[in-house]
Design a protein around this motif. Structure first.
Motif, short mmCIF file in Angstrom:
data_model
loop_
_atom_site.label_atom_id
_atom_site.label_comp_id
_atom_site.label_asym_id
_atom_site.label_seq_id
_atom_site.Cartn_x
_atom_site.Cartn_y
_atom_site.Cartn_z
N GLU A 86 0.82 -1.21 0.00
CA GLU A 86 0.00 0.00 0.00
C GLU A 86 0.86 1.26 0.00
O GLU A 86 0.50 2.27 -0.60
CB GLU A 86 -0.93 -0.01 1.22
N ARG A 88 3.69 1.61 -1.42
CA ARG A 88 4.38 1.63 -2.73
C ARG A 88 5.87 1.32 -2.64
O ARG A 88 6.42 0.67 -3.51
CB ARG A 88 4.13 2.94 -3.47
N GLY A 136 -0.48 8.61 -8.32
CA GLY A 136 -0.83 7.63 -9.34
C GLY A 136 0.39 7.13 -10.08
O GLY A 136 0.51 5.93 -10.39
N GLN A 138 3.44 7.05 -8.90
CA GLN A 138 4.18 6.20 -7.97
C GLN A 138 3.57 4.80 -7.92
O GLN A 138 4.30 3.80 -7.85
CB GLN A 138 4.20 6.82 -6.57
N GLN A 139 2.25 4.74 -7.96
CA GLN A 139 1.60 3.43 -7.95
C GLN A 139 1.95 2.63 -9.21
O GLN A 139 2.24 1.44 -9.16
CB GLN A 139 0.08 3.60 -7.85
N SER A 142 5.42 1.32 -8.87
CA SER A 142 5.48 0.18 -7.95
C SER A 142 5.03 -1.11 -8.63
O SER A 142 5.66 -2.17 -8.48
CB SER A 142 4.63 0.47 -6.72
N LEU A 156 -1.77 -7.06 -4.96
CA LEU A 156 -1.87 -5.60 -4.97
C LEU A 156 -2.67 -5.14 -3.76
O LEU A 156 -3.81 -5.56 -3.56
CB LEU A 156 -2.56 -5.12 -6.25
N PRO A 159 -4.46 -0.59 -4.69
CA PRO A 159 -3.70 0.10 -5.73
C PRO A 159 -4.31 1.41 -6.22
O PRO A 159 -3.59 2.22 -6.82
CB PRO A 159 -3.67 -0.93 -6.87
N ILE A 171 -5.05 2.48 -14.35
CA ILE A 171 -4.53 1.34 -13.57
C ILE A 171 -5.42 0.12 -13.76
O ILE A 171 -4.92 -1.01 -13.86
CB ILE A 171 -4.38 1.74 -12.09
N GLU A 189 -8.93 -4.28 -2.23
CA GLU A 189 -9.45 -3.04 -2.78
C GLU A 189 -10.77 -2.67 -2.10
O GLU A 189 -11.62 -3.52 -1.86
CB GLU A 189 -9.66 -3.17 -4.29
#
Length: 235
Positions: A86, A88, A136, A138-139, A142, A156, A159, A171, A189
């Protein structure tokens, strides 16, 4: 369809607090499985226990036919069981491309060219430091790093949390493409609209136990379950 990951009777503690109380779930090859539940139910703890970031007190974890319960996280990752956390976990002082290159495993079917095709924002910002990226981006970085590390199952953790809708859509499409490349996915999620677009099956955790399990169609039509376990009422 063969089973990529099977978890049985998983029990994990934080100190004296018994967080996971007999969790059982499975992820089959070629599918996306969503793990849902209220805050504090044990979703992230489940992912960390499966990949070895937390050591479970009891339970069986079989990944691609191997019993990996109790393995350290680096050894599970070497087998291809990879967690995108979470937070990242990117290196803020390294450039995007440096973050990617240090993650690439020899023999991975994913190349830097593949990554830049799938994540064009990362190519545009390849010379920027990780700390200069939006949430976003950075996600995406990752997830991209995990792909370069040759995953055989990707986990994930939240995410799309806190991201703008246009980034969420990107994504979602990227996750679906990863599935099309043959990588099964276990996703935690909170965004049910996202889960409806990508998940083949859904598990719900309540107080450290699996309280509900259904395929996507059944879950989409089960207003009572969403209200009871997630506090989401039908419109």
């Amino acid at each position: 369809m063969s089973i990529a990951l099977q978890v049985e009777n998983l029990n994990t503690f934080y100190g004296k607090s018994h967080i996971l109380q007999g969790i059982g779930l499975e992820v089959r090859e070629g599918e996306i499985v969503a793990l849902l539940g209220r805050n504090g139910a044990g979703k992230s703890t489940t992912l960390k226990s499966v990949c070895g970031a937390l050591r479970p007190a009891q339970g069986a974890i079989r990944f691609r036919g191997k019993d990996i319960a109790g393995w350290p996280a680096f050894r599970a990752a070497q087998e291809g069981l990879l967690l995108v956390p979470e937070d990242r976990g990117i290196f803020g002082l390294l450039t995007v491309e440096e973050n990617l290159r240090i993650s690439q495993r020899k023999g991975s079917p994913w190349s830097l060219k593949d990554i830049y095709r799938m994540f064009p924002r990362l190519e545009e910002r390849r010379r920027n430091n990780g700390g200069q990226l939006s949430g976003g981006e950075q996600q995406m970085l990752s997830i991209a790093r995990a792909l370069l590390n040759h995953p055989r199952l990707l986990m994930l953790d939240e995410p799309v949390e806190g991201l703008a809708p246009v980034i969420v859509d990107e994504i979602v499409n990227q996750v679906l493409e990863i599935k099309q490349r043959g990588i099964p996915i276990l996703i935690v999620e909170q965004n049910l609209a996202v889960c409806a677009k990508i998940a083949d099956r859904n598990y719900i955790i309540e107080l450290g136990k699996i309280a509900y399990h259904a395929d996507a169609v059944t879950f989409a039509n089960d207003d009572e379950a969403r209200d009871r376990y997630l506090g989401v009422k039908a419109d």
